[in-house]
Design an enzyme around this catalytic site. Structure first.
Site, PDB file in Angstrom:
ATOM      1  N   ASP A 129      -6.809   7.491  19.893  1.00  0.00           N
ATOM      2  CA  ASP A 129      -7.123   7.647  18.469  1.00  0.00           C
ATOM      3  C   ASP A 129      -8.431   8.412  18.270  1.00  0.00           C
ATOM      4  OD1 ASP A 129      -6.474   7.399  15.856  1.00  0.00           O
ATOM      5  OD2 ASP A 129      -6.679   5.227  15.729  1.00  0.00           O
ATOM      6  N   GLY A 155       0.863  -1.188   0.000  1.00  0.00           N
ATOM      7  CA  GLY A 155       0.000   0.000   0.000  1.00  0.00           C
ATOM      8  C   GLY A 155       0.890   1.226   0.000  1.00  0.00           C
ATOM      9  N   SER A 194      -7.956  14.446   9.639  1.00  0.00           N
ATOM     10  CA  SER A 194      -8.768  13.228   9.607  1.00  0.00           C
ATOM     11  C   SER A 194      -9.699  13.216   8.399  1.00  0.00           C
ATOM     12  CB  SER A 194      -9.615  13.110  10.882  1.00  0.00           C
ATOM     13  OG  SER A 194     -10.598  12.114  10.688  1.00  0.00           O
ATOM     14  N   LYS A 219     -13.470   3.897  15.727  1.00  0.00           N
ATOM     15  CA  LYS A 219     -13.325   5.354  15.923  1.00  0.00           C
ATOM     16  C   LYS A 219     -13.580   6.111  14.619  1.00  0.00           C
ATOM     17  CE  LYS A 219      -9.246   6.102  13.767  1.00  0.00           C
ATOM     18  NZ  LYS A 219      -9.071   7.016  12.640  1.00  0.00           N
TER      19      LYS A 219
HETATM   20  N1  LIG Z   1      -3.445   8.168   6.493  1.00  0.00           N
HETATM   21  C1  LIG Z   1      -3.225   8.021   7.792  1.00  0.00           C
HETATM   22  O1  LIG Z   1      -2.770   8.959   8.447  1.00  0.00           O
HETATM   23  C2  LIG Z   1      -3.512   6.737   8.476  1.00  0.00           C
HETATM   24  C3  LIG Z   1      -4.151   5.683   7.838  1.00  0.00           C
HETATM   25  N2  LIG Z   1      -4.412   4.522   8.522  1.00  0.00           N
HETATM   26  C4  LIG Z   1      -5.071   3.398   7.874  1.00  0.00           C
HETATM   27  O2  LIG Z   1      -4.220   2.856   6.863  1.00  0.00           O
HETATM   28  C5  LIG Z   1      -5.012   2.309   5.796  1.00  0.00           C
HETATM   29  C6  LIG Z   1      -4.560   2.933   4.476  1.00  0.00           C
HETATM   30  O3  LIG Z   1      -4.825   4.322   4.595  1.00  0.00           O
HETATM   31  P1  LIG Z   1      -4.121   5.432   3.712  1.00  0.00           P
HETATM   32  O4  LIG Z   1      -2.738   5.105   3.367  1.00  0.00           O
HETATM   33  O5  LIG Z   1      -4.389   6.692   4.413  1.00  0.00           O
HETATM   34  O6  LIG Z   1      -5.045   5.346   2.414  1.00  0.00           O
HETATM   35  P2  LIG Z   1      -4.875   6.084   1.024  1.00  0.00           P
HETATM   36  O7  LIG Z   1      -6.216   6.254   0.455  1.00  0.00           O
HETATM   37  O8  LIG Z   1      -3.996   7.273   1.203  1.00  0.00           O
HETATM   38  O9  LIG Z   1      -4.040   5.015   0.184  1.00  0.00           O
HETATM   39  C7  LIG Z   1      -4.459   3.679   0.003  1.00  0.00           C
HETATM   40  C8  LIG Z   1      -3.737   3.143  -1.209  1.00  0.00           C
HETATM   41  O10 LIG Z   1      -3.987   1.746  -1.377  1.00  0.00           O
HETATM   42  C9  LIG Z   1      -4.282   1.552  -2.757  1.00  0.00           C
HETATM   43  N3  LIG Z   1      -4.995   0.314  -3.049  1.00  0.00           N
HETATM   44  C10 LIG Z   1      -6.334   0.107  -3.143  1.00  0.00           C
HETATM   45  N4  LIG Z   1      -6.573  -1.159  -3.491  1.00  0.00           N
HETATM   46  C11 LIG Z   1      -5.370  -1.768  -3.656  1.00  0.00           C
HETATM   47  C12 LIG Z   1      -4.960  -3.060  -4.045  1.00  0.00           C
HETATM   48  N5  LIG Z   1      -5.860  -4.017  -4.322  1.00  0.00           N
HETATM   49  N6  LIG Z   1      -3.647  -3.327  -4.116  1.00  0.00           N
HETATM   50  C13 LIG Z   1      -2.725  -2.394  -3.846  1.00  0.00           C
HETATM   51  N7  LIG Z   1      -3.038  -1.127  -3.472  1.00  0.00           N
HETATM   52  C14 LIG Z   1      -4.357  -0.831  -3.379  1.00  0.00           C
HETATM   53  C15 LIG Z   1      -5.080   2.763  -3.099  1.00  0.00           C
HETATM   54  O11 LIG Z   1      -5.201   2.901  -4.505  1.00  0.00           O
HETATM   55  P3  LIG Z   1      -6.584   3.545  -5.085  1.00  0.00           P
HETATM   56  O12 LIG Z   1      -6.548   4.986  -4.726  1.00  0.00           O
HETATM   57  O13 LIG Z   1      -6.475   3.259  -6.540  1.00  0.00           O
HETATM   58  O14 LIG Z   1      -7.740   2.804  -4.443  1.00  0.00           O
HETATM   59  C16 LIG Z   1      -4.198   3.833  -2.478  1.00  0.00           C
HETATM   60  O15 LIG Z   1      -3.090   4.127  -3.265  1.00  0.00           O
HETATM   61  C17 LIG Z   1      -6.476   2.627   6.151  1.00  0.00           C
HETATM   62  O16 LIG Z   1      -7.053   1.515   6.762  1.00  0.00           O
HETATM   63  C18 LIG Z   1      -6.358   3.787   7.160  1.00  0.00           C
HETATM   64  O17 LIG Z   1      -7.439   3.831   8.059  1.00  0.00           O
HETATM   65  C19 LIG Z   1      -4.029   4.347   9.819  1.00  0.00           C
HETATM   66  C20 LIG Z   1      -3.383   5.353  10.484  1.00  0.00           C
HETATM   67  C21 LIG Z   1      -3.068   6.612   9.862  1.00  0.00           C
HETATM   68  O1  LIG Z   2      -6.601   6.388  11.767  1.00  0.00           O
HETATM   69  C1  LIG Z   2      -6.237   7.486  11.472  1.00  0.00           C
HETATM   70  C2  LIG Z   2      -5.563   8.337  12.472  1.00  0.00           C
HETATM   71  O2  LIG Z   2      -5.085   7.602  13.573  1.00  0.00           O
HETATM   72  C3  LIG Z   2      -6.518   7.992  10.113  1.00  0.00           C
HETATM   73  O3  LIG Z   2      -7.910   8.103   9.868  1.00  0.00           O
HETATM   74  P1  LIG Z   2      -8.501   9.570   9.743  1.00  0.00           P
HETATM   75  O4  LIG Z   2      -7.726  10.227   8.633  1.00  0.00           O
HETATM   76  O5  LIG Z   2      -9.920   9.548   9.476  1.00  0.00           O
HETATM   77  O6  LIG Z   2      -8.228  10.211  11.081  1.00  0.00           O
END
Ligand SMILES: NC(=O)C1=CN([C@@H]2O[C@H](COP(=O)(O)OP(=O)(O)OC[C@H]3O[C@@H](n4cnc5c(N)ncnc54)[C@H](OP(=O)(O)O)[C@@H]3O)[C@@H](O)[C@H]2O)C=CC1
Ligand SMILES: O=C(CO)COP(=O)(O)O
Length: 339
Positions: free
Chosen positions: A249, A8, A259, A195
């Site tokens: 969180d 990812g 968020s 959350k």
């Molecule tokens: N951002 C943050 O600050 C935080 C995020 N998280 C968690 O981490 C997880 C990811 O979040 P985040 O990085 O923010 O998400 P984003 O939307 O920024 O990125 C997710 C990425 O995964 C890609 N993706 C989707 N489907 C696939 C696949 N089948 N194979 C490979 N890649 C794929 C998406 O592509 P596409 O756009 O084409 O779908 C996108 O590039 C979530 O569960 C989120 O809750 C947890 C803590 C902090």
């Molecule tokens: O889980 C996250 C922060 O801890 C990211 O999700 P949000 O961007 O909605 O806050």
């Protein structure tokens, strides 16, 4: 130090991958969008997901899963919930060929609708049947935007194996992100997943013009229903919800403009449709998916989750926000503490 495959390459994946390389690990990012992989390899940037930021230049990105997993001792899942099972099936095929048995870490926060499974359950089911000890979940108040700037952050890392939680704590910690081990894997995951639903509600309240008292009430009662679901259905420990992955969180997600769930809720509170909001966010809004699983569980298992249920009705049954608030405030009076 370890060889790590990060699956990812969105906001959190690229920031965690870069942080792990800063820590001295050998990191490869795997992503499904060729243009993003190319940008990371050529410019060390990921501008769609992270503005004004550069990754550690020693982090290559690839769309080739087999290449990403080659020699990996740790595989970090940072995918949207909806993509975890399909990618896990592909990981299993690669590991079956190589015979490797890496530690699996999940940073994904969600519950899968339909199966109502946590991410650790999906990884166990698809990759290591009957051995959840190889799974570690990291979860806590952490936004990619803050960690990218090396702001101070604290995160829980949870596993049913103390040794594996400690290994991840050692590899992931540095002088700006501090990891705390926790033995309540499911509790840590439930807090991180649900959350997101409460964050949508917090955004809706702001969008509707409500103030700080309403926000505080929502967060406190939101935590009560997260705890109820975690303890009564998933078998979590109540104390976990007082920790980083619970109240910690919830605080950051309900109060930060970083968020996505909160921002989505705010726009819905201002009258925008869910489809419009999701289309324009450009990043995953996990609460909009997880609320479906929470609704199914609340109905099937008769768990009292009034806020999550109201969010489900607003998002998927066209319910009116004002009516939902009126209905919630008018429910039968009850004691504060009820598990
Ligand atoms: N951002 C943050 O600050 C935080 C995020 N998280 C968690 O981490 C997880 C990811 O979040 P985040 O990085 O923010 O998400 P984003 O939307 O920024 O990125 C997710 C990425 O995964 C890609 N993706 C989707 N489907 C696939 C696949 N089948 N194979 C490979 N890649 C794929 C998406 O592509 P596409 O756009 O084409 O779908 C996108 O590039 C979530 O569960 C989120 O809750 C947890 C803590 C902090
Ligand atoms: O889980 C996250 C922060 O801890 C990211 O999700 P949000 O961007 O909605 O806050």
């Amino acid at each position: 130090m370890a060889k790590i495959a990060v699956l990812g390459n969105g906001s959190w994946g690229s920031v965690l991958g870069s942080m792990l390389a800063d820590n001295g690990n050998d990191v490869v990012l795997y992503g499904n969008i060729d243009s993003v992989n190319q940008e990371i390899n050529e410019h060390h940037t990921n501008t769609h997901y992270m503005k004004n930021w550069k990754l550690n230049p020693n982090v290559p990105a690839t769309g080739d899963l087999e290449k990403a997993l080659e020699g990996a001792e740790i595989v970090l899942f940072v995918l949207p919930t909806k993509a975890v099972r399909i990618v896990a099936k592909n990981v299993r095929k690669v590991l079956d060929k190589s015979g490797a048995t890496p530690l699996l870490v999940t940073a994904t926060k969600g519950i899968e609708p339909g199966s109502k499974k946590l991410i650790s359950d999906i990884l166990t089911e698809e990759i290591y049947p009957n051995n959840s000890e190889k799974i570690v979940a990291i979860s806590g108040p952490s936004h990619a935007e803050n960690v990218a700037q090396k702001d101070l952050t604290a995160i829980a890392c949870a596993s049913t194996s103390e040794e594996n939680a400690k290994r991840i704590q050692e590899v992931f910690s540095n002088n700006y992100v501090r990891f705390y081990t926790n033995d309540d894997l499911v509790g840590v995951e439930v807090g991180g997943a649900v959350k997101n639903v409460i964050a949508i509600a917090a955004g809706i309240l702001v969008g509707q013009g409500y103030g700080d008292d309403a926000k505080a009430a929502l967060m406190t009662r939101g935590l009560a229903e997260i705890t109820r679901l975690g303890v009564n259905y998933f078998g979590a420990k109540p104390m976990t919800f007082s920790g980083l992955s619970g109240i910690g969180d919830l605080i950051v997600t309900c109060t930060s403009v970083n968020s996505r769930n909160w921002r989505a809720g705010k726009q819905i509170g201002e009258g925008k449709s869910l489809d419009y909001v999701l289309e324009n966010m450009g990043q995953v809004v996990e609460g909009a998916t997880t609320v479906k699983a929470v609704h199914e569980l609340a109905q099937e298992k008769k768990i009292d989750m009034p806020i999550s249920e109201a969010i489900y009705r607003v998002l998927y049954e066209n319910a009116n926000v004002e009516d939902e608030i009126k209905q919630m405030m008018g429910r039968t009076p009850k004691p504060e503490i009820q598990l």
